[in-house]
Write a protein that holds these residues in place. Structure first.
Motif, PDB file in Angstrom:
ATOM      1  N   VAL A  71       0.862  -1.188   0.000  1.00  0.00           N
ATOM      2  CA  VAL A  71       0.000   0.000   0.000  1.00  0.00           C
ATOM      3  C   VAL A  71       0.893   1.229   0.000  1.00  0.00           C
ATOM      4  O   VAL A  71       1.849   1.324   0.777  1.00  0.00           O
ATOM      5  CB  VAL A  71      -0.919   0.019   1.245  1.00  0.00           C
ATOM      6  CG1 VAL A  71      -1.690   1.322   1.321  1.00  0.00           C
ATOM      7  CG2 VAL A  71      -1.869  -1.163   1.218  1.00  0.00           C
ATOM      8  N   LYS A  72       0.564   2.173  -0.879  1.00  0.00           N
ATOM      9  CA  LYS A  72       1.258   3.458  -0.923  1.00  0.00           C
ATOM     10  C   LYS A  72       0.245   4.538  -0.569  1.00  0.00           C
ATOM     11  O   LYS A  72      -0.834   4.594  -1.151  1.00  0.00           O
ATOM     12  CB  LYS A  72       1.839   3.711  -2.308  1.00  0.00           C
ATOM     13  CG  LYS A  72       2.907   2.705  -2.686  1.00  0.00           C
ATOM     14  CD  LYS A  72       3.425   2.934  -4.081  1.00  0.00           C
ATOM     15  CE  LYS A  72       4.451   1.852  -4.426  1.00  0.00           C
ATOM     16  NZ  LYS A  72       4.905   1.968  -5.809  1.00  0.00           N
ATOM     17  N   VAL A  73       0.605   5.368   0.411  1.00  0.00           N
ATOM     18  CA  VAL A  73      -0.269   6.443   0.867  1.00  0.00           C
ATOM     19  C   VAL A  73       0.526   7.741   0.825  1.00  0.00           C
ATOM     20  O   VAL A  73       1.613   7.832   1.393  1.00  0.00           O
ATOM     21  CB  VAL A  73      -0.773   6.200   2.311  1.00  0.00           C
ATOM     22  CG1 VAL A  73      -1.665   7.348   2.765  1.00  0.00           C
ATOM     23  CG2 VAL A  73      -1.504   4.871   2.419  1.00  0.00           C
ATOM     24  N   ASP A  74      -0.044   8.739   0.154  1.00  0.00           N
ATOM     25  CA  ASP A  74       0.549  10.079   0.160  1.00  0.00           C
ATOM     26  C   ASP A  74      -0.449  10.992   0.851  1.00  0.00           C
ATOM     27  O   ASP A  74      -1.500  11.315   0.300  1.00  0.00           O
ATOM     28  CB  ASP A  74       0.840  10.561  -1.253  1.00  0.00           C
ATOM     29  CG  ASP A  74       1.603  11.885  -1.264  1.00  0.00           C
ATOM     30  OD1 ASP A  74       1.639  12.565  -0.221  1.00  0.00           O
ATOM     31  OD2 ASP A  74       2.147  12.235  -2.321  1.00  0.00           O
ATOM     32  N   ALA A  75      -0.130  11.386   2.082  1.00  0.00           N
ATOM     33  CA  ALA A  75      -1.031  12.211   2.883  1.00  0.00           C
ATOM     34  C   ALA A  75      -0.584  13.673   2.915  1.00  0.00           C
ATOM     35  O   ALA A  75      -0.945  14.415   3.821  1.00  0.00           O
ATOM     36  CB  ALA A  75      -1.118  11.648   4.294  1.00  0.00           C
ATOM     37  N   THR A  76       0.170  14.081   1.906  1.00  0.00           N
ATOM     38  CA  THR A  76       0.693  15.442   1.856  1.00  0.00           C
ATOM     39  C   THR A  76      -0.419  16.482   1.822  1.00  0.00           C
ATOM     40  O   THR A  76      -0.328  17.519   2.464  1.00  0.00           O
ATOM     41  CB  THR A  76       1.600  15.621   0.618  1.00  0.00           C
ATOM     42  OG1 THR A  76       2.636  14.647   0.688  1.00  0.00           O
ATOM     43  CG2 THR A  76       2.209  17.011   0.578  1.00  0.00           C
ATOM     44  N   SER A  77      -1.477  16.206   1.076  1.00  0.00           N
ATOM     45  CA  SER A  77      -2.515  17.210   0.862  1.00  0.00           C
ATOM     46  C   SER A  77      -3.858  16.774   1.419  1.00  0.00           C
ATOM     47  O   SER A  77      -4.861  16.712   0.690  1.00  0.00           O
ATOM     48  CB  SER A  77      -2.648  17.492  -0.639  1.00  0.00           C
ATOM     49  OG  SER A  77      -1.419  17.920  -1.164  1.00  0.00           O
ATOM     50  N   LEU A  78      -3.916  16.486   2.707  1.00  0.00           N
ATOM     51  CA  LEU A  78      -5.193  16.102   3.305  1.00  0.00           C
ATOM     52  C   LEU A  78      -6.157  17.285   3.243  1.00  0.00           C
ATOM     53  O   LEU A  78      -5.768  18.426   3.457  1.00  0.00           O
ATOM     54  CB  LEU A  78      -5.002  15.656   4.750  1.00  0.00           C
ATOM     55  CG  LEU A  78      -4.178  14.394   4.960  1.00  0.00           C
ATOM     56  CD1 LEU A  78      -4.097  14.059   6.437  1.00  0.00           C
ATOM     57  CD2 LEU A  78      -4.754  13.229   4.188  1.00  0.00           C
ATOM     58  N   THR A  79      -7.414  16.984   2.959  1.00  0.00           N
ATOM     59  CA  THR A  79      -8.420  18.037   2.813  1.00  0.00           C
ATOM     60  C   THR A  79      -9.475  17.992   3.902  1.00  0.00           C
ATOM     61  O   THR A  79     -10.320  18.878   3.979  1.00  0.00           O
ATOM     62  CB  THR A  79      -9.121  17.904   1.441  1.00  0.00           C
ATOM     63  OG1 THR A  79      -9.682  16.593   1.343  1.00  0.00           O
ATOM     64  CG2 THR A  79      -8.134  18.129   0.310  1.00  0.00           C
TER      65      THR A  79
END
Length: 104
Positions: A71-79
């Motif tokens: 699993v790859k998760v990019d949480a840089t831009s949570l809204t």
């Protein structure tokens, strides 16, 4: 619990692949929202609760992909910081439901 007793003077060699566990994967996936950037988690089981958690992460604005247990998760831009109730209700894991309900 199973016990293996090894007797003799011969060293053990080899590899054992340990299956991923839902109860370990779910909190790790939840923790990815605290990382500013990309997280890669391997050996994640393809189970309904895991898929729901990935949907929850997407609903918060994370970019998520899963392929062959990785699993790859990019949480840089949570809204968002709110977990949609329809996704929270799908979560079968009592531990994660409690966490999600407390955090919302």
């Amino acid at each position: 619990m199973e016990l293996l007793r090894i007797e003799g003077g011969v060293p053990l060699t080899g590899e054992v692949r340990v299956a991923g566990a839902k109860n370990a994967a779910l909190p790790i996936l939840a923790a990815t929202v605290m990382v500013a950037g990309r997280s890669v988690i391997q050996n994640v089981p393809d189970l309904e609760d895991v898929r729901v958690m990935l949907d929850i992460l997407r609903s918060l604005g994370a970019t998520v992909s899963m392929s062959s247990g990785t699993v790859k998760v990019d949480a840089t831009s949570l809204t968002s910081t709110q977990v949609p109730s329809h996704l929270m209700q799908k979560m079968r894991s009592p531990m994660m439901r409690e966490l999600l309900m407390t955090g919302s």
